[in-house]
Design an enzyme around this catalytic site. Sequence first.
Site, PDB file in Angstrom:
ATOM      1  N   ALA A   9       0.760  -1.227  -0.106  1.00  0.00           N
ATOM      2  CA  ALA A   9      -0.074   0.035  -0.049  1.00  0.00           C
ATOM      3  C   ALA A   9       0.768   1.334   0.102  1.00  0.00           C
ATOM      4  CB  ALA A   9      -1.006  -0.073   1.240  1.00  0.00           C
ATOM      5  N   GLY A  11       2.399   2.753  -2.951  1.00  0.00           N
ATOM      6  CA  GLY A  11       2.456   3.603  -3.999  1.00  0.00           C
ATOM      7  C   GLY A  11       1.653   4.887  -3.794  1.00  0.00           C
ATOM      8  N   ARG A  15      -2.440   8.263 -10.277  1.00  0.00           N
ATOM      9  CA  ARG A  15      -3.455   8.488 -11.387  1.00  0.00           C
ATOM     10  C   ARG A  15      -4.867   8.643 -10.735  1.00  0.00           C
ATOM     11  NH1 ARG A  15      -1.558   2.661 -13.694  1.00  0.00           N
ATOM     12  NH2 ARG A  15      -0.697   2.469 -11.742  1.00  0.00           N
ATOM     13  N   ASP A 102      -5.120  -2.194  -3.287  1.00  0.00           N
ATOM     14  CA  ASP A 102      -5.961  -1.584  -4.260  1.00  0.00           C
ATOM     15  C   ASP A 102      -6.761  -2.363  -5.209  1.00  0.00           C
ATOM     16  OD1 ASP A 102      -3.959  -2.604  -5.983  1.00  0.00           O
ATOM     17  OD2 ASP A 102      -3.561  -0.779  -7.365  1.00  0.00           O
ATOM     18  N   ALA A 421     -54.092  29.011  18.054  1.00  0.00           N
ATOM     19  CA  ALA A 421     -53.339  29.115  16.992  1.00  0.00           C
ATOM     20  C   ALA A 421     -52.581  30.287  16.947  1.00  0.00           C
ATOM     21  CB  ALA A 421     -54.292  28.662  15.729  1.00  0.00           C
TER      22      ALA A 421
HETATM   23  C1  UD1 Z   1       0.441  -4.684 -10.791  1.00  0.00           C
HETATM   24  C2  UD1 Z   1       1.621  -5.877 -11.261  1.00  0.00           C
HETATM   25  C3  UD1 Z   1       0.689  -6.205 -12.687  1.00  0.00           C
HETATM   26  C4  UD1 Z   1      -0.529  -6.561 -12.331  1.00  0.00           C
HETATM   27  C5  UD1 Z   1      -1.549  -5.698 -11.463  1.00  0.00           C
HETATM   28  C6  UD1 Z   1      -2.687  -5.924 -11.089  1.00  0.00           C
HETATM   29  C7  UD1 Z   1       3.920  -5.408 -10.899  1.00  0.00           C
HETATM   30  C8  UD1 Z   1       5.047  -5.140 -11.373  1.00  0.00           C
HETATM   31  N1  UD1 Z   1       2.705  -5.287 -11.798  1.00  0.00           N
HETATM   32  O1  UD1 Z   1       0.844  -3.345 -11.867  1.00  0.00           O
HETATM   33  O2  UD1 Z   1       1.383  -7.432 -13.286  1.00  0.00           O
HETATM   34  O3  UD1 Z   1      -1.215  -7.060 -13.503  1.00  0.00           O
HETATM   35  O4  UD1 Z   1      -0.551  -4.985 -10.405  1.00  0.00           O
HETATM   36  O5  UD1 Z   1      -3.344  -5.073 -10.289  1.00  0.00           O
HETATM   37  O6  UD1 Z   1       3.647  -6.077  -9.918  1.00  0.00           O
HETATM   38  N2  UD1 Z   1       3.362  -0.531  -4.577  1.00  0.00           N
HETATM   39  C9  UD1 Z   1       4.127  -0.380  -3.466  1.00  0.00           C
HETATM   40  N3  UD1 Z   1       5.397   0.045  -3.675  1.00  0.00           N
HETATM   41  C10 UD1 Z   1       5.836   0.325  -4.720  1.00  0.00           C
HETATM   42  C11 UD1 Z   1       4.991   0.149  -5.987  1.00  0.00           C
HETATM   43  C12 UD1 Z   1       3.879  -0.273  -5.710  1.00  0.00           C
HETATM   44  O7  UD1 Z   1       3.946  -0.621  -2.347  1.00  0.00           O
HETATM   45  O8  UD1 Z   1       7.311   0.678  -4.975  1.00  0.00           O
HETATM   46  C13 UD1 Z   1       1.745  -1.037  -4.200  1.00  0.00           C
HETATM   47  C14 UD1 Z   1       0.933  -0.064  -4.540  1.00  0.00           C
HETATM   48  O9  UD1 Z   1       0.381   0.783  -3.479  1.00  0.00           O
HETATM   49  C15 UD1 Z   1      -0.294  -1.042  -4.802  1.00  0.00           C
HETATM   50  C16 UD1 Z   1       0.345  -2.085  -5.587  1.00  0.00           C
HETATM   51  O10 UD1 Z   1       1.619  -2.162  -5.005  1.00  0.00           O
HETATM   52  O11 UD1 Z   1      -1.139  -1.078  -3.913  1.00  0.00           O
HETATM   53  C17 UD1 Z   1       0.336  -2.135  -6.933  1.00  0.00           C
HETATM   54  O12 UD1 Z   1       1.135  -1.179  -7.731  1.00  0.00           O
HETATM   55  P1  UD1 Z   1       0.708  -0.314  -9.157  1.00  0.00           P
HETATM   56  O13 UD1 Z   1       1.445   0.549  -9.282  1.00  0.00           O
HETATM   57  O14 UD1 Z   1      -0.837  -0.204  -8.956  1.00  0.00           O
HETATM   58  O15 UD1 Z   1       0.981  -1.698  -9.953  1.00  0.00           O
HETATM   59  P2  UD1 Z   1       0.297  -1.965 -11.576  1.00  0.00           P
HETATM   60  O16 UD1 Z   1       0.686  -0.935 -12.656  1.00  0.00           O
HETATM   61  O17 UD1 Z   1      -1.150  -2.017 -11.207  1.00  0.00           O
HETATM   62 CA    CA Z   2      -2.777  -1.328  -9.726  1.00  0.00          CA
END
Ligand code: UD1
Ligand code: CA
Length: 451
Positions: A9, A11, A15, A102, A421
């Site tokens: 969690a 990230g 977006r 997410d 009233a």
């Molecule tokens: C990721 C997967 C993808 C999958 C998709 C499905 C990877 C490289 N890719 O892509 O294959 O189809 O999810 O939902 O794993 N997060 C961190 N630290 C970081 C980066 C991300 O904690 O450095 C967390 C984010 O908060 C989020 C989750 O990991 O909860 C996914 O990150 P996100 O950037 O949304 O990955 P996707 O591009 O969706």
């Molecule tokens: Ca995602």
Amino acid sequence: MTLASIILAAGAGTRMRSKLPKVLHPLAGKPLIWFALNAVLGLVDQPPLIVVGHGADVVKAVVGDVATFAFQAEQLGTGHAVMMAQPFLEAKADRLLVTFADMPLLREDSLKQLIDLHAASHSPVTMTSFIGEEARGFGRVIRDEKGHVVAIVEQADATPEQLAICEYNVSAYCFDAQWLWSALAKIPVSPKGEYYLTDVVGLAVAEGFPVEALVLDDPDEAIGLNNRLHLAEAEKVMRKRINEAWMLAGVTVLDPERTYIEVGVQIGVDTVILPNTYLRGETVIGEDCQIGPDTTIIDSKVGNHAHLLSSVLEQAEVHDHVTLGPYCHLRKGAILDEGVHLGNFGEVKQAYLGPGTKVGHFSYIGDAKIGKNVNIGAGTVTCNFDGANKNLTEIGDEVFIGSDTMLVAPVKIGARSITGAGSVVTHDVPEDTLVMGVPAKVVRKLEKSDP
Ligand code: UD1
Ligand code: CA
């Protein structure tokens, strides 16, 4: 075998274009991360470990002590995020369930199947996939001619042939912990400078392990949230799930697409919910009620056999057989006892209305204690605010308040009294007394034969 859970969690949720961390955006009344947490709580032997980064303090404050936390200072990818969990779990777990905060629609039951599949397999990695029509930026699952999983390729790095694949990576994994800790160190850095967790699948295959994927039957479970379009999509699926569960539990929902029931709500059997109704927060509704259309109920209690039409209730309580509306507003602390009738345009705040009391038409009742079987005429107002303080109006049992009476608080009307009233009542009225005028004066003591 001890199983621990890691929820990513950290990230930024760029977006979403929001000041609020992505995982705290509400879905059916709860923050996104609540769903990811709830899906794993029943499966693991210890509090889930959440990897936080962006908005770490707010996320921690919202989640509280049901989980523990690891901190990822720089978001260097999902593989890197899992590495942040290593010091906390290395000595504590043989197996790891890794999910993303997410993905709120993933069911506990699917994760259970994933764990079982992993336990039965001979691989240190078991993943989850789904077959879908829309790519949504998901990683593609690459299989060989025999159908065995070979790798996961991220959309950004995929060849045109790989992009045509419609089996997608969900991002729910079960791992052998010892194997994962050493595999994480071998993840190559991506062209974007990130460490992808997805790469450990290819690493396991290269070591000769047969990686299996649990293919989800319901692709809706894989709706991940990256932007607010996805949020609306997820809300729709969640709404359908919640409404279907209530219908199967004995509640009639006339139009499930236009009925909005949050996760924390309870509803009794044979209650009918009409369209455009929002049941929110910790609301509890009894049996045989009719709610709506066009009604919003927030953190309120409703007894049995109540009929609430086109009204708003906030932190209010209505007992059995109450009828309300249209267009009433019950605010904080409004308590309507059994059989109370509040007709058009009634507003009640911080007030108790005793059993059988009737307020038929457009009135304001604030800061009041009203007895049983009181009749309050149209346009009555409790003038509760003197510019500095809120003052109490007390009305005894079986009082008759004439239309358009102004009750200038603090004021008490004794049992069985009558106001004419248009009276403006500025002084206490004893029991069994008729008052009228501006300001209201005593006319006479009432006799038994008076109406
Ligand atoms: C990721 C997967 C993808 C999958 C998709 C499905 C990877 C490289 N890719 O892509 O294959 O189809 O999810 O939902 O794993 N997060 C961190 N630290 C970081 C980066 C991300 O904690 O450095 C967390 C984010 O908060 C989020 C989750 O990991 O909860 C996914 O990150 P996100 O950037 O949304 O990955 P996707 O591009 O969706
Ligand atoms: Ca995602």
